[in-house]
Design a protein around this motif. Structure first.
Motif, PDB file in Angstrom:
ATOM      1  N   GLY A 271       0.793  -1.213   0.000  1.00  0.00           N
ATOM      2  CA  GLY A 271       0.000   0.000   0.000  1.00  0.00           C
ATOM      3  C   GLY A 271       0.828   1.267   0.000  1.00  0.00           C
ATOM      4  O   GLY A 271       0.707   2.093  -0.884  1.00  0.00           O
ATOM      5  N   ASP A 272       1.712   1.426   0.980  1.00  0.00           N
ATOM      6  CA  ASP A 272       2.509   2.651   1.081  1.00  0.00           C
ATOM      7  C   ASP A 272       3.719   2.537   0.160  1.00  0.00           C
ATOM      8  O   ASP A 272       4.628   1.763   0.410  1.00  0.00           O
ATOM      9  N   LEU A 273       3.701   3.335  -0.884  1.00  0.00           N
ATOM     10  CA  LEU A 273       4.785   3.289  -1.868  1.00  0.00           C
ATOM     11  C   LEU A 273       5.587   4.590  -1.857  1.00  0.00           C
ATOM     12  O   LEU A 273       6.221   4.949  -2.847  1.00  0.00           O
TER      13      LEU A 273
ATOM     14  N   THR B 232       2.517   4.468  -8.103  1.00  0.00           N
ATOM     15  CA  THR B 232       1.193   4.476  -7.470  1.00  0.00           C
ATOM     16  C   THR B 232       0.811   3.038  -7.135  1.00  0.00           C
ATOM     17  O   THR B 232       1.403   2.091  -7.653  1.00  0.00           O
ATOM     18  N   LYS B 233      -0.193   2.896  -6.299  1.00  0.00           N
ATOM     19  CA  LYS B 233      -0.670   1.556  -5.954  1.00  0.00           C
ATOM     20  C   LYS B 233      -1.123   0.822  -7.205  1.00  0.00           C
ATOM     21  O   LYS B 233      -0.825  -0.361  -7.383  1.00  0.00           O
TER      22      LYS B 233
ATOM     23  N   LYS C  19      -0.191  -3.457 -11.080  1.00  0.00           N
ATOM     24  CA  LYS C  19      -0.131  -3.904 -12.474  1.00  0.00           C
ATOM     25  C   LYS C  19       1.170  -4.662 -12.728  1.00  0.00           C
ATOM     26  O   LYS C  19       1.164  -5.750 -13.318  1.00  0.00           O
ATOM     27  N   GLN C  20       2.292  -4.096 -12.264  1.00  0.00           N
ATOM     28  CA  GLN C  20       3.583  -4.767 -12.439  1.00  0.00           C
ATOM     29  C   GLN C  20       3.654  -6.043 -11.605  1.00  0.00           C
ATOM     30  O   GLN C  20       4.142  -7.077 -12.070  1.00  0.00           O
ATOM     31  N   ARG C  21       3.178  -5.973 -10.366  1.00  0.00           N
ATOM     32  CA  ARG C  21       3.199  -7.131  -9.468  1.00  0.00           C
ATOM     33  C   ARG C  21       2.443  -8.304 -10.089  1.00  0.00           C
ATOM     34  O   ARG C  21       2.934  -9.440 -10.111  1.00  0.00           O
ATOM     35  N   LYS C  22       1.270  -8.027 -10.615  1.00  0.00           N
ATOM     36  CA  LYS C  22       0.466  -9.094 -11.219  1.00  0.00           C
ATOM     37  C   LYS C  22       1.151  -9.673 -12.449  1.00  0.00           C
ATOM     38  O   LYS C  22       1.119 -10.890 -12.675  1.00  0.00           O
TER      39      LYS C  22
ATOM     40  N   ASP D 265       2.062   0.242   8.023  1.00  0.00           N
ATOM     41  CA  ASP D 265       2.810   0.733   6.853  1.00  0.00           C
ATOM     42  C   ASP D 265       2.250   0.177   5.546  1.00  0.00           C
ATOM     43  O   ASP D 265       2.628   0.617   4.469  1.00  0.00           O
ATOM     44  N   LEU D 266       1.341  -0.794   5.642  1.00  0.00           N
ATOM     45  CA  LEU D 266       0.697  -1.428   4.482  1.00  0.00           C
ATOM     46  C   LEU D 266       1.694  -2.041   3.499  1.00  0.00           C
ATOM     47  O   LEU D 266       1.401  -2.222   2.321  1.00  0.00           O
TER      48      LEU D 266
END
Length: 176
Positions: A104-106, A113-114, A119-122, A151-152
């Motif tokens: 969450g917290d980037l 952005t989240k 999108k990249q993670r997937k 901290d998400l």
């Protein structure tokens, strides 16, 4: 009795702290974790220590820290696969790779952005699953944000780490 190494970022370091280095399995297990570690630049001293341990099985948790506003999922997967191939070439019998978990917290990654992280993670997870098959480990029981600390980014000891611990333990027992 197998020698098992867990190698990766703060997810491995925090799991080590959570369970006191004991996964409760009848094998010799060592943790090699460092916060902030990336697949593109694995911590060389920890990697050297891990190779000196001569594990038969390695569980890798890397990739999330590699994601930035300008990163390439293909390059991140290539770096993970390079590490997997290197470990196999040294005699490691089996290399398991964890999915990249949601965050969450980037704020530490300017311009990310989240939505762009997800999108990249997937894409990374999809490619790793395709390339690694049964050696790709998912954590479907971990839920964002419920299982995270404030901290998400990291898993909570009350929920998320408990789930990670049990999933890793079950996975390693099934392959050792």
């Amino acid at each position: 009795m197998s020698r098992i190494a867990l190698f990766g970022s703060s997810y491995i370091r925090r799991l080590d702290e959570f369970c006191g280095g004991d996964l409760g399995i009848p094998h010799t297990v060592k943790f090699f974790g460092k916060g902030g570690m990336t697949a593109g630049h694995p911590h060389l001293f920890l990697k050297s220590q891990m190779l000196h341990f001569q594990p038969e099985i390695v569980f890798i948790c890397l990739g999330g820290n590699d994601i930035s506003a300008t990163s390439s999922p293909c390059e991140i997967v290539r770096n993970i696969k390079t590490l997997v191939n290197e470990l196999i070439s040294t005699g490691v019998r089996r290399v398991l790779v964890s999915e990249v978990l949601e965050r969450g917290d980037l704020s530490k990654a300017p311009g990310l952005t989240k939505d762009s992280f997800d999108k990249q993670r997937k894409k990374i997870n999809q490619m790793l699953k395709s390339k690694l098959g049964k050696n790709f480990v998912t954590f479907s029981e971990i839920h964002y944000p419920t299982d995270y600390i404030t901290d998400l980014v990291h898993l909570s000891p009350e929920r998320g780490l408990v789930k990670q611990y049990h999933r890793v333990k079950r996975t390693l027992m099934s392959v050792a």
